[in-house]
Design a protein around this motif. Structure first.
Motif, PDB file in Angstrom:
ATOM      1  N   UNK A 182     -50.948  53.479  -3.014  1.00 42.86           N
ATOM      2  CA  UNK A 182     -49.507  52.682  -3.284  1.00 42.86           C
ATOM      3  C   UNK A 182     -49.434  53.936  -1.843  1.00 42.86           C
ATOM      4  N   UNK A 183     -50.025  54.993  -1.693  1.00 43.94           N
ATOM      5  CA  UNK A 183     -49.857  55.664  -0.793  1.00 43.94           C
ATOM      6  C   UNK A 183     -49.938  55.040   0.917  1.00 43.94           C
ATOM      7  N   UNK A 184     -51.519  54.800   0.515  1.00 42.45           N
ATOM      8  CA  UNK A 184     -51.941  54.109   1.535  1.00 42.45           C
ATOM      9  C   UNK A 184     -51.706  52.139   2.295  1.00 42.45           C
ATOM     10  N   UNK A 185     -50.951  52.160   1.115  1.00 39.61           N
ATOM     11  CA  UNK A 185     -50.741  50.860   1.255  1.00 39.61           C
ATOM     12  C   UNK A 185     -48.996  50.372   1.722  1.00 39.61           C
ATOM     13  N   UNK A 186     -48.175  52.214   1.894  1.00 37.06           N
ATOM     14  CA  UNK A 186     -47.196  52.266   2.527  1.00 37.06           C
ATOM     15  C   UNK A 186     -47.386  52.871   4.117  1.00 37.06           C
ATOM     16  N   UNK A 187     -48.124  53.796   4.304  1.00 40.61           N
ATOM     17  CA  UNK A 187     -48.731  53.871   5.643  1.00 40.61           C
ATOM     18  C   UNK A 187     -49.477  52.789   6.614  1.00 40.61           C
ATOM     19  N   UNK A 188     -50.201  51.749   6.110  1.00 39.66           N
ATOM     20  CA  UNK A 188     -50.352  50.420   6.838  1.00 39.66           C
ATOM     21  C   UNK A 188     -48.879  49.929   7.398  1.00 39.66           C
ATOM     22  N   UNK A 189     -47.396  50.163   6.546  1.00 38.91           N
ATOM     23  CA  UNK A 189     -46.694  49.537   7.126  1.00 38.91           C
ATOM     24  C   UNK A 189     -45.245  50.945   7.680  1.00 38.91           C
ATOM     25  N   UNK A 190     -45.477  51.033   9.425  1.00 44.62           N
ATOM     26  CA  UNK A 190     -45.658  51.959   9.515  1.00 44.62           C
ATOM     27  C   UNK A 190     -43.984  52.524   9.596  1.00 44.62           C
ATOM     28  N   UNK A 191     -42.421  51.378   9.449  1.00 44.10           N
ATOM     29  CA  UNK A 191     -41.652  51.108   8.949  1.00 44.10           C
ATOM     30  C   UNK A 191     -41.248  51.968   7.551  1.00 44.10           C
ATOM     31  N   UNK A 192     -42.177  52.057   6.797  1.00 45.80           N
ATOM     32  CA  UNK A 192     -42.133  52.121   5.193  1.00 45.80           C
ATOM     33  C   UNK A 192     -40.490  54.291   5.247  1.00 45.80           C
ATOM     34  N   UNK A 193     -41.536  54.599   5.953  1.00 46.97           N
ATOM     35  CA  UNK A 193     -40.325  55.571   5.947  1.00 46.97           C
ATOM     36  C   UNK A 193     -39.496  55.960   6.683  1.00 46.97           C
ATOM     37  N   UNK A 194     -37.902  56.337   6.589  1.00 43.88           N
ATOM     38  CA  UNK A 194     -36.785  56.616   7.265  1.00 43.88           C
ATOM     39  C   UNK A 194     -35.850  57.333   7.006  1.00 43.88           C
ATOM     40  N   UNK A 195     -36.220  58.563   8.359  1.00 50.42           N
ATOM     41  CA  UNK A 195     -35.174  59.516   8.033  1.00 50.42           C
ATOM     42  C   UNK A 195     -33.938  58.787   8.428  1.00 50.42           C
ATOM     43  N   UNK A 196     -33.086  58.952   7.315  1.00 51.14           N
ATOM     44  CA  UNK A 196     -31.995  58.899   7.640  1.00 51.14           C
ATOM     45  C   UNK A 196     -30.518  60.093   7.887  1.00 51.14           C
ATOM     46  N   UNK A 197     -29.908  60.499   8.378  1.00 45.55           N
ATOM     47  CA  UNK A 197     -28.643  61.012   9.266  1.00 45.55           C
ATOM     48  C   UNK A 197     -27.297  59.996   8.887  1.00 45.55           C
TER      49      UNK A 197
END
Length: 170
Positions: A3-18
């Motif tokens: 799962x970690x490798x799959x999510x790093x393939x899509x760079x927009x998976x992680x978003x820091x939100x304020x």
């Protein structure tokens, strides 16, 4: 593939939100995308996208691959790719971008450098922030005075927002 490798393939998976109502004082740097709908006094640096939402207000510089501004920015904007200014965007500062998209109604006040061949500078994050929000919390200003200070839980009309540049000539 994990799962970690799959999510790093899509760079927009992680978003820091304020989120709206949040207040951050200090610089922020992320390898992932950043979205701001609250108040930030400091520089934002992302290796991916930066999105300043309708309610987002920034007193500092922005640097990212792609930047979308719908809110208010008082600082320099450095987009290594596309910079999109929505109809509700208000930017006071220098703009550097390889490509730009500006909706009818967006406001810009500052030097603008756009094009494939321009030299996009690196953000000097040691520069002081352009917002004096913290000082305003300690010493409230008189009500009749127009100011660029944003204090949460206080209504400020968009017409009363000004930049911190004063009478600086571009």
């Amino acid at each position: 593939m994990s799962k970690r490798d799959q999510s790093s393939a899509n760079p927009s998976t992680y978003i820091t939100q304020v989120r709206q109502g949040s207040v951050i004082s200090g610089n922020m740097k992320s390898e992932n995308s950043i979205r701001v709908d609250g108040y930030v006094t400091g520089d934002l640096v992302s290796d991916e996208r930066i999105i300043i939402g309708n309610h987002g207000e920034i007193g500092g510089n922005l640097s990212g691959m792609e930047i979308t501004i719908e809110g208010y920015v008082n600082g320099d904007v450095i987009a290594k790719g596309l910079l999109h200014l929505a109809q509700t965007a208000r930017v006071f500062g220098k703009i550097y971008a390889k490509h730009i998209s500006v909706d009818n109604g967006a406001e810009m006040n500052g030097k603008i450098n756009v094009g494939e061949k321009i030299e996009v500078p690196e953000l000097n994050s040691s520069s002081p922030s352009r917002s004096n929000k913290q000082e305003a919390v300690e010493k409230p200003l008189p009500e009749k005075r127009k100011t660029n200070v944003f204090i949460p839980n206080t209504k400020v009309d968009d017409e009363d927002k000004t930049d911190n540049y004063g009478s600086v000539a571009w």
